[in-house]
Design a protein around this motif. Structure first.
Motif, PDB file in Angstrom:
ATOM      1  N   ALA A   1       7.586  11.228 -20.710  1.00 36.32           N
ATOM      2  CA  ALA A   1       6.944  10.028 -20.158  1.00 36.32           C
ATOM      3  C   ALA A   1       7.795   9.519 -19.019  1.00 36.32           C
TER       4      ALA A   1
ATOM      5  N   ALA B   1       6.464  15.105 -15.223  1.00 31.34           N
ATOM      6  CA  ALA B   1       6.454  13.757 -15.802  1.00 31.34           C
ATOM      7  C   ALA B   1       6.632  12.696 -14.732  1.00 31.34           C
TER       8      ALA B   1
ATOM      9  N   HIS C   1       3.101  12.503 -13.038  1.00 34.22           N
ATOM     10  CA  HIS C   1       1.896  12.314 -13.841  1.00 34.22           C
ATOM     11  C   HIS C   1       2.013  11.197 -14.877  1.00 34.22           C
TER      12      HIS C   1
ATOM     13  N   LYS D   1       1.934   7.850 -17.079  1.00 35.17           N
ATOM     14  CA  LYS D   1       1.025   6.708 -17.201  1.00 35.17           C
ATOM     15  C   LYS D   1       1.660   5.675 -18.113  1.00 35.17           C
TER      16      LYS D   1
ATOM     17  N   GLN E   1       1.950   5.709 -22.169  1.00 32.89           N
ATOM     18  CA  GLN E   1       1.422   6.997 -22.618  1.00 32.89           C
ATOM     19  C   GLN E   1       2.531   8.047 -22.540  1.00 32.89           C
TER      20      GLN E   1
ATOM     21  N   ILE F   1       2.978  12.390 -22.560  1.00 35.13           N
ATOM     22  CA  ILE F   1       2.156  13.512 -22.111  1.00 35.13           C
ATOM     23  C   ILE F   1       2.595  14.775 -22.841  1.00 35.13           C
ATOM     24  N   ARG F   2       1.664  15.414 -23.540  1.00 36.46           N
ATOM     25  CA  ARG F   2       1.977  16.741 -24.072  1.00 36.46           C
ATOM     26  C   ARG F   2       1.572  17.758 -23.011  1.00 36.46           C
ATOM     27  N   LEU F   3       2.566  18.427 -22.470  1.00 32.85           N
ATOM     28  CA  LEU F   3       2.339  19.411 -21.417  1.00 32.85           C
ATOM     29  C   LEU F   3       2.544  20.810 -21.977  1.00 32.85           C
TER      30      LEU F   3
ATOM     31  N   TYR G   1      -2.563  19.554 -19.903  1.00 35.68           N
ATOM     32  CA  TYR G   1      -1.836  18.423 -20.467  1.00 35.68           C
ATOM     33  C   TYR G   1      -2.795  17.409 -21.064  1.00 35.68           C
ATOM     34  N   GLU G   2      -2.243  16.616 -21.971  1.00 31.18           N
ATOM     35  CA  GLU G   2      -3.029  15.611 -22.675  1.00 31.18           C
ATOM     36  C   GLU G   2      -2.160  14.375 -22.879  1.00 31.18           C
ATOM     37  N   TYR G   3      -2.771  13.195 -22.703  1.00 27.66           N
ATOM     38  CA  TYR G   3      -2.047  11.935 -22.892  1.00 27.66           C
ATOM     39  C   TYR G   3      -2.203  11.451 -24.336  1.00 27.66           C
TER      40      TYR G   3
ATOM     41  N   THR H   1       2.989  15.537 -32.086  1.00 23.25           N
ATOM     42  CA  THR H   1       1.851  14.814 -31.506  1.00 23.25           C
ATOM     43  C   THR H   1       0.868  14.376 -32.585  1.00 23.25           C
TER      44      THR H   1
END
Length: 380
Positions: free
Chosen positions: A43, A170, A173, A175, A178, A180-182, A189-191, A278
């Motif tokens: 993050a 990171a 990108h 947020k 949030q 981020i799984r990259l 990737y997914e937040y 996650t």
């Protein structure tokens, strides 16, 4: 800081600048997995680099670094690796040139409050901020992913650190609130919301300075690659440790040096931990998540050997405290920070405890940062 940087630029260069804010990053879990095609969970944070920048109508790039009050310049005709902080700026410019983007002369002031060598990725913040600034000034139309890849290539070729993509990704990108799984192979990737208002992310700086450009970082990467080569002789479908299982590693254990085996075992376990982590975040199980952080630290210390006595001591102190859900060394290792998930109303007590015990043991005061999760690079 933004206002001061702008004023410094106007004083030095006599014109109005573009302002770019470029954050540092934390990584909750998934360390040394990015260059093994694994998963990471980073993050962006509120520690940042600030650029004030404008075109100058020449073929010269002039920079002033606020942190050491030093000026440096280079010609766009000969952008080659140079010792010192200017190397990171030159790496970005050279990478853009190599990719066919036109770069003209510019002036800039670089300021920031990301502590260097603390594992918060100040280098990626310097790279990401500059590539975003030049994209704005020259209208390249780069995507955030393209910017991250440019920053990564710059770090590979100029400082010579064969980093994975996590830090630059990171930085660009992030947020607010949030993580981020990259997937470092596919770059999918997914937040995931980091929705734990009762906890703070606290970073404890061991004050042991590290440099990812040290030979040890690249040695770890080479050790992982040699483990993959051994596994490939029996399992040619394995492209990286992302594809390997513990049973595959056991099959080649006897032919591997003990340290190579340990490195590979840690990475295989850590890639699995990120996937588990996650799910725990989604279920709101922060204490279970924290146990995985302690497991990661144990692996980084004993198997990957990128910790140091000071970092191990900080994590052992954290493990004594009920208000801490989890803690571990963060970043490349060999010094820098531990990341701690601490109950918000106990942060003051915790930091006092850490300072007291660390001073008692090592006779130095650890810097402590209470951070928030913020947006990635922002062009103001």
């Amino acid at each position: 800081m933004i206002q001061k940087t702008k004023e410094q630029f106007v004083e030095l260069f006599g014109k109005e600048p573009l302002i770019v804010v470029s954050p540092g990053r934390i990584n909750l879990i998934g360390e040394h997995t990015d260059y093994n095609d694994g998963f990471v969970l980073p993050a962006a944070i509120d520690k940042k680099i600030v650029y004030a920048i404008a075109l100058n109508g020449t073929n010269q790039c002039n920079a002033f670094a606020e942190f050491n009050q030093e000026k440096a310049s280079f010609s766009l005709d000969a952008v080659v690796p140079t010792p010192g902080w200017i190397n990171y700026l030159m790496g970005v410019v050279a990478t853009l040139q190599q990719r066919g983007y036109s770069v003209a002369g510019f002036d800039c002031v670089v300021a920031g409050d990301i502590p260097v060598g603390a594992g918060l990725s100040s280098s990626a913040a310097v790279e990401g901020g500059l590539v975003a600034a030049l994209d704005k000034l020259f209208g390249y139309g780069l995507s955030r992913m393209e910017m991250a890849l440019i920053g990564q290539q710059a770090e590979h070729t100029f400082p010579g650190v064969m980093c994975g993509i996590m830090d630059q990704f990171a930085n660009l990108h992030g947020k607010k609130d949030q993580v981020i799984r990259l997937d470092c192979r596919s770059l999918d990737y997914e937040y995931f919301p980091f929705a734990f208002p009762g906890y703070k992310v606290v970073l404890c700086n061991s004050m042991v300075h590290h440099s990812l450009a040290s030979s040890e970082y690249n040695v770890r990467r080479q050790q992982c690659e040699s483990g993959v080569k051994a596994i490939q002789r029996l399992h040619p479908e394995v492209k990286s440790l992302r594809d390997a299982s513990k049973s595959m590693l056991e099959e080649v254990k006897e032919e591997l040096p003990a340290k190579v085996y340990d490195r590979c075992l840690y990475v295989i376990d850590e890639i699995s931990r990120v996937q588990t982590a996650t799910g725990l975040l989604q279920q709101g199980k922060l204490n279970e998540f924290g146990k995985l952080m302690y497991e990661t630290h144990e692996g980084l210390s004993k198997l990957y050997e990128v910790s140091c006595p000071e970092l191990d001591f900080l994590v052992s102190l954290a493990s004594e405290r009920e208000e801490v859900a989890g803690a571990r060394v963060m970043g490349g290792g060999f010094g820098g920070c531990t990341i701690n998930l601490v109950e918000a109303d106990k942060v003051e007590d915790y930091t006092s405890f850490i300072r007291s015990r660390y001073q008692e043991r090592y006779k130095k005061d650890p810097e402590i940062y209470v951070t928030t999760i913020e947006n990635g690079v922002t062009v103001l």
